[in-house]
Design a protein around this motif. Structure first.
Motif, PDB file in Angstrom:
ATOM      1  N   ARG A   2       0.860  -1.239   0.055  1.00  0.00           N
ATOM      2  CA  ARG A   2      -0.031   0.042   0.157  1.00  0.00           C
ATOM      3  C   ARG A   2       0.860   1.401   0.076  1.00  0.00           C
ATOM      4  NH1 ARG A   2      -5.426  -1.280   0.869  1.00  0.00           N
ATOM      5  NH2 ARG A   2      -5.722  -3.284   1.671  1.00  0.00           N
ATOM      6  N   ASP A   3       2.001   1.064  -0.652  1.00  0.00           N
ATOM      7  CA  ASP A   3       2.899   2.295  -0.836  1.00  0.00           C
ATOM      8  C   ASP A   3       4.130   2.083  -1.961  1.00  0.00           C
ATOM      9  OD1 ASP A   3       4.177   4.801  -0.328  1.00  0.00           O
ATOM     10  OD2 ASP A   3       5.417   3.996   1.283  1.00  0.00           O
ATOM     11  N   SER A   4       4.234   3.180  -2.591  1.00  0.00           N
ATOM     12  CA  SER A   4       4.844   3.159  -3.767  1.00  0.00           C
ATOM     13  C   SER A   4       6.457   2.809  -3.617  1.00  0.00           C
ATOM     14  CB  SER A   4       4.807   4.211  -4.697  1.00  0.00           C
ATOM     15  OG  SER A   4       5.371   5.337  -3.909  1.00  0.00           O
TER      16      SER A   4
END
Length: 294
Positions: free
Chosen positions: A159-161
């Motif tokens: 849930r994070d690039s």
């Protein structure tokens, strides 16, 4: 006393001192000429090819209707990116050197994990026939999956690039390291294993004193392939995940129709990729020579 008689009175040690200096100068001149010739052979042919490519590019893209900018336009419109790669005007407006550095940070983390996990798993697979039969088919299947195919799953998981891009680098680079390490471990000479048995080395000692030095050429071949794939993966991943890396810069330049900026960025990517490959190759050559000497 004549000059010939005076020369005969000089001791052999003095004669050596008289003639030693010119010999050293001649030797040094010869060495510098040899080094200069080697540099010329390495540098001049690529420069000639680059000049020819630029000339053809300039002629082909200067015709009416050409969609790509010629080198003269690239030089004119993207000159600051070329000569001032470290500018920082704030609000994300930074030079390509900072963008490359941001991408390299992700590559360092992802490739570091891939190197550690790849060498350990490769050692297990190469050492155990049962591990080879169980894991090798899975590795052969997973290594064919394109890097960007892992990106949706990594985004859903992390849930994070930022960690997602690191995972894509890891999953792309780990396979060649595993496979090449396993091949190197399988090709360890039987004499080395016999010596380990005689010395009664425990598994940890065998790994560091026998396995890694003997398989070093194979390991670093896998690492060279892995670092190249890591650099390819991060550029592709950043085009989709955003950030300040070089990949996002190319995508943003495309959306803004800045083709000269894209061309300059591609040159940066190629040069950095070449330097990474040379760095891993140099470390591998140093380690291999060190293990051979021991």
């Amino acid at each position: 006393m004549s000059a010939e008689a005076q020369f005969e009175t000089i001791t052999p040690a003095s004669k050596a001192k008289v003639f030693a200096f010119p010999v050293r100068v001649t030797t040094r001149k010869f060495e510098w000429r040899k080094i200069g010739a080697g540099v010329a052979r390495a540098v001049v042919p690529p420069l000639i090819v680059i000049a020819f490519i630029l000339l053809v590019w300039q002629i082909a893209c200067s015709t009416p209707g050409a969609s790509l900018p010629p080198p003269s336009v690239v030089w004119e419109q993207a000159g600051e990116l070329i000569w001032n790669p470290f500018f920082d005007y704030g609000n994300g407006d930074i030079g390509l050197a900072w963008r490359v550095f941001s991408s390299l940070q992700r590559v360092a983390v992802g490739f570091g994990f891939a190197a550690i996990v790849g060498v350990l798993l490769g050692a297990v697979v190469g050492q155990s026939i049962w591990a080879t039969r169980g894991l090798d088919p899975i590795f052969q299947i997973l290594r064919t999956v394109p890097p960007l195919a892992w990106l949706p799953l990594s985004l859903a998981a992390f849930r994070d690039s930022h960690p997602s891009a690191i995972f894509v680098i890891f999953i792309t680079a780990v396979w060649p390291v595993i496979i090449n390490t396993a091949v190197g471990v399988r090709n360890i000479p039987a004499d080395y294993r016999n010596v380990a048995s005689v010395l009664r080395l425990n598994p940890l000692e065998f790994f560091f004193k026998i396995m890694v030095p003997a398989a070093a050429p194979y390991i670093f071949t896998g690492l060279r392939i892995g670092i190249g794939l890591s650099w390819l993966a991060i550029v592709a991943a950043e085009m989709l995940t955003g950030g300040v890396g070089i990949g996002f810069f190319i995508w943003d330049a495309w959306n803004s129709s800045r083709l000269p900026d894209i061309i300059v960025a591609l040159v940066y990517i190629g040069v950095v990729g070449f330097m990474l490959d040379r760095l891993v190759s140099a470390v591998g050559a140093f380690v291999t020579r060190g293990t051979a000497a021991n």
